[in-house]
Design an enzyme around this catalytic site. Structure first.
Site, PDB file in Angstrom:
ATOM      1  N   CYS A   3      -9.146 -31.736  41.575  1.00 21.15           N
ATOM      2  CA  CYS A   3     -10.211 -30.974  42.667  1.00 21.15           C
ATOM      3  C   CYS A   3     -10.046 -32.023  43.782  1.00 21.15           C
ATOM      4  CB  CYS A   3     -11.598 -30.671  41.830  1.00 21.15           C
ATOM      5  SG  CYS A   3     -11.432 -30.241  40.360  1.00 21.15           S
ATOM      6  N   THR A  22     -20.828  -8.169  32.271  1.00 22.57           N
ATOM      7  CA  THR A  22     -19.783  -7.554  31.450  1.00 22.57           C
ATOM      8  C   THR A  22     -19.095  -8.856  31.003  1.00 22.57           C
ATOM      9  OG1 THR A  22     -20.263  -5.398  31.963  1.00 22.57           O
ATOM     10  CG2 THR A  22     -18.020  -5.755  30.514  1.00 22.57           C
ATOM     11  N   GLY A  75     -15.967 -24.098  32.595  1.00 23.34           N
ATOM     12  CA  GLY A  75     -16.511 -25.393  32.729  1.00 23.34           C
ATOM     13  C   GLY A  75     -17.741 -25.789  33.751  1.00 23.34           C
ATOM     14  N   THR A  76     -17.071 -25.325  34.969  1.00 28.20           N
ATOM     15  CA  THR A  76     -18.179 -25.374  35.940  1.00 28.20           C
ATOM     16  C   THR A  76     -19.480 -24.555  35.952  1.00 28.20           C
ATOM     17  OG1 THR A  76     -16.318 -25.903  37.462  1.00 28.20           O
ATOM     18  CG2 THR A  76     -18.347 -25.216  38.465  1.00 28.20           C
ATOM     19  N   ASN A  87     -12.564 -37.432  32.875  1.00 25.84           N
ATOM     20  CA  ASN A  87     -11.146 -36.685  33.237  1.00 25.84           C
ATOM     21  C   ASN A  87     -10.242 -37.509  33.751  1.00 25.84           C
ATOM     22  OD1 ASN A  87     -13.716 -36.355  34.920  1.00 25.84           O
ATOM     23  ND2 ASN A  87     -11.981 -35.620  36.679  1.00 25.84           N
TER      24      ASN A  87
HETATM   25  N1  PLP Z   1     -15.893 -31.377  33.798  1.00 23.60           N
HETATM   26  C1  PLP Z   1     -14.904 -31.993  33.755  1.00 23.60           C
HETATM   27  C2  PLP Z   1     -14.979 -33.384  32.960  1.00 23.60           C
HETATM   28  C3  PLP Z   1     -13.578 -31.468  33.956  1.00 23.60           C
HETATM   29  O1  PLP Z   1     -12.359 -32.372  34.081  1.00 23.60           O
HETATM   30  C4  PLP Z   1     -13.605 -30.329  34.737  1.00 23.60           C
HETATM   31  C5  PLP Z   1     -12.158 -29.734  35.215  1.00 23.60           C
HETATM   32  O2  PLP Z   1     -11.191 -30.369  35.717  1.00 23.60           O
HETATM   33  C6  PLP Z   1     -14.723 -29.399  34.896  1.00 23.60           C
HETATM   34  C7  PLP Z   1     -15.777 -30.086  34.037  1.00 23.60           C
HETATM   35  C8  PLP Z   1     -14.804 -28.145  35.395  1.00 23.60           C
HETATM   36  O3  PLP Z   1     -14.006 -27.261  34.517  1.00 23.60           O
HETATM   37  P1  PLP Z   1     -13.241 -25.787  34.986  1.00 23.60           P
HETATM   38  O4  PLP Z   1     -12.266 -26.042  35.669  1.00 23.60           O
HETATM   39  O5  PLP Z   1     -13.278 -24.856  33.841  1.00 23.60           O
HETATM   40  O6  PLP Z   1     -14.468 -25.101  35.964  1.00 23.60           O
END
Ligand code: PLP
Length: 380
Positions: free
Chosen positions: A322, A234, A69-70, A148
């Site tokens: 986080c 890759t 996601g990040t 989240n």
């Molecule tokens: N966006 C939201 C709303 C999230 O809750 C999270 C992770 O908790 C992320 C982005 C980041 O995702 P990732 O942990 O896969 O990098």
């Protein structure tokens, strides 16, 4: 152990692990190799692209695989801003995940102006403010589909529509929504949508960015010409194959389990509030993803609550994983205007379709006994 921390991450499905193993062990060819071995692996990768695309009702050509996601968010926000060099404003909301907020902070330090839209006491976005802040100079608008911490769902179809009317591309952070509610790119006029596999029973370290056809995006990781030149390197084939299986499974269970999970969550929420007078649900009034509840125990410290829960074998979380470890109240609850003594005692319980009535009942039964010593400590 009772695991109610599914917004932090989910258990990978057995079918996901089974599908990944051959790719790790035997089918190790590089999918860019022209030999048959490589092309066999390429075929697996492209099958996963179809499975992930199906989760969004998108075309496989619109899916770019990333490391999660990040990275998807970084690619979308930095990449869309970079592709529109004349525009110097970014619009987003005060309750985004740090993956978005840190990127826009970075862009601010190199000359962008950041416009933040607020939310009300229930975590709902102010649509009039969003509309008013869409500006001729806006390079990109970024908004999450589901929060989240609270699970609150935004009407991203309307928000993206308002931006699209002004020709402004939109990024949707759907990391916490994918696999929990239906997402259809035909009804959300967004240019970019971020996903992360480990939030819907796939593996960690793999994600995807939906890039609408003809949307302009500057690649952020350059090297080889993988992912149609949008993301060099890759591919993490095993992870991608695991994500494909998880996406297919999530799509199958969307209609089936959403209602059951929401019913279990609602019953849990009701019982917790009944067994602990003063407990309040944050963000419970509007639409939410079915699995999430954010409950405050006013006057108490979430970190202490999480510790006693953990000792009792119960996994929950305070706000986003986080930022736990910090004693700052969550920026999301702050933006909602929740008073400090209430925000400090906020615990997020996030269920999955594997959560059971027995687990939820056990947490409710044990909670008062676990909390009472902490409440006695804070009494004047
Ligand atoms: N966006 C939201 C709303 C999230 O809750 C999270 C992770 O908790 C992320 C982005 C980041 O995702 P990732 O942990 O896969 O990098």
């Amino acid at each position: 152990m009772i695991y109610l921390d599914n917004n932090a991450t989910t258990r990978p499905l057995a079918a996901v692990v089974e599908a990944m193993l051959p790719l790790l062990r035997d089918d190790y060819a590089n999918p860019s190799s022209v030999h048959r071995f490589g092309q066999m692996v390429r075929h697996r990768l492209e099958r996963s692209r179809e499975q992930v695309a199906a989760l969004l009702r998108a075309s496989p050509k619109e899916i770019v695989f990333t490391s999660g996601g990040t990275e998807s968010i970084n690619l979308a926000v930095r990449g869309a801003a970079g592709a529109r060099p004349g525009k110097k404003r970014i619009l987003t909301t005060a309750v985004e995940h740090s993956a978005v907020l840190r990127v826009v902070d970075d862009l601010e330090s190199v000359g962008y102006a950041i416009d933040l839209v607020g939310v009300d006491r229930e975590g709902r976005i102010d649509v009039a403010e969003w509309s008013a802040k869409l500006n001729d100079d806006t390079a990109l608008a970024s908004v999450m589909l589901a929060n989240n911490e609270t699970g609150v769902v935004f009407d991203v179809g309307s928000l993206a529509g308002l931006a699209a009317e002004k020709g402004i591309p939109v990024h949707v952070d759907a990391v916490q929504a994918a696999g929990k509610i239906a997402i259809d790119v035909q009804s959300i006029p967004a240019s970019f949508i971020s996903l992360s596999a480990h939030k819907f029973h796939g593996p960690k370290g793999v994600g995807a960015l939906y890039v609408r056809r003809r949307a302009k995006l500057q690649p952020q990781i350059v090297g080889g010409s993988q992912e149609r030149d949008m993301r060099g390197g890759t591919e993490n084939v095993a992870g991608i194959v695991g994500m494909g299986v998880a996406a297919e499974d999530a799509l199958c269970h969307l209609i089936g389990t959403g209602g059951e999970v929401a019913a279990l969550r609602d019953a849990f929420e009701f019982s917790v509030c009944a067994c602990w007078p003063g407990a309040v649900v944050n963000g419970g009034a509007g639409p939410r993803v079915p699995n999430t509840t954010n409950i405050s125990f006013p006057g108490m410290e979430a970190e202490a609550i999480l510790m006693v829960l953990s000792e009792a074998g119960i996994c929950a979380s305070s706000g986003s994983a986080c930022s736990s470890g910090s004693l700052e109240p969550s920026h999301v609850l702050k933006a909602m205007g929740i008073p400090e003594n209430v925000a400090h005692g906020a615990v997020r319980f996030s269920l999955s379709r594997f959560s059971t009535r027995a687990e939820v009942d056990e947490v409710v039964n044990r909670l008062p006994g676990l909390l009472r010593p902490l409440a006695d400590l804070v009494k004047p």
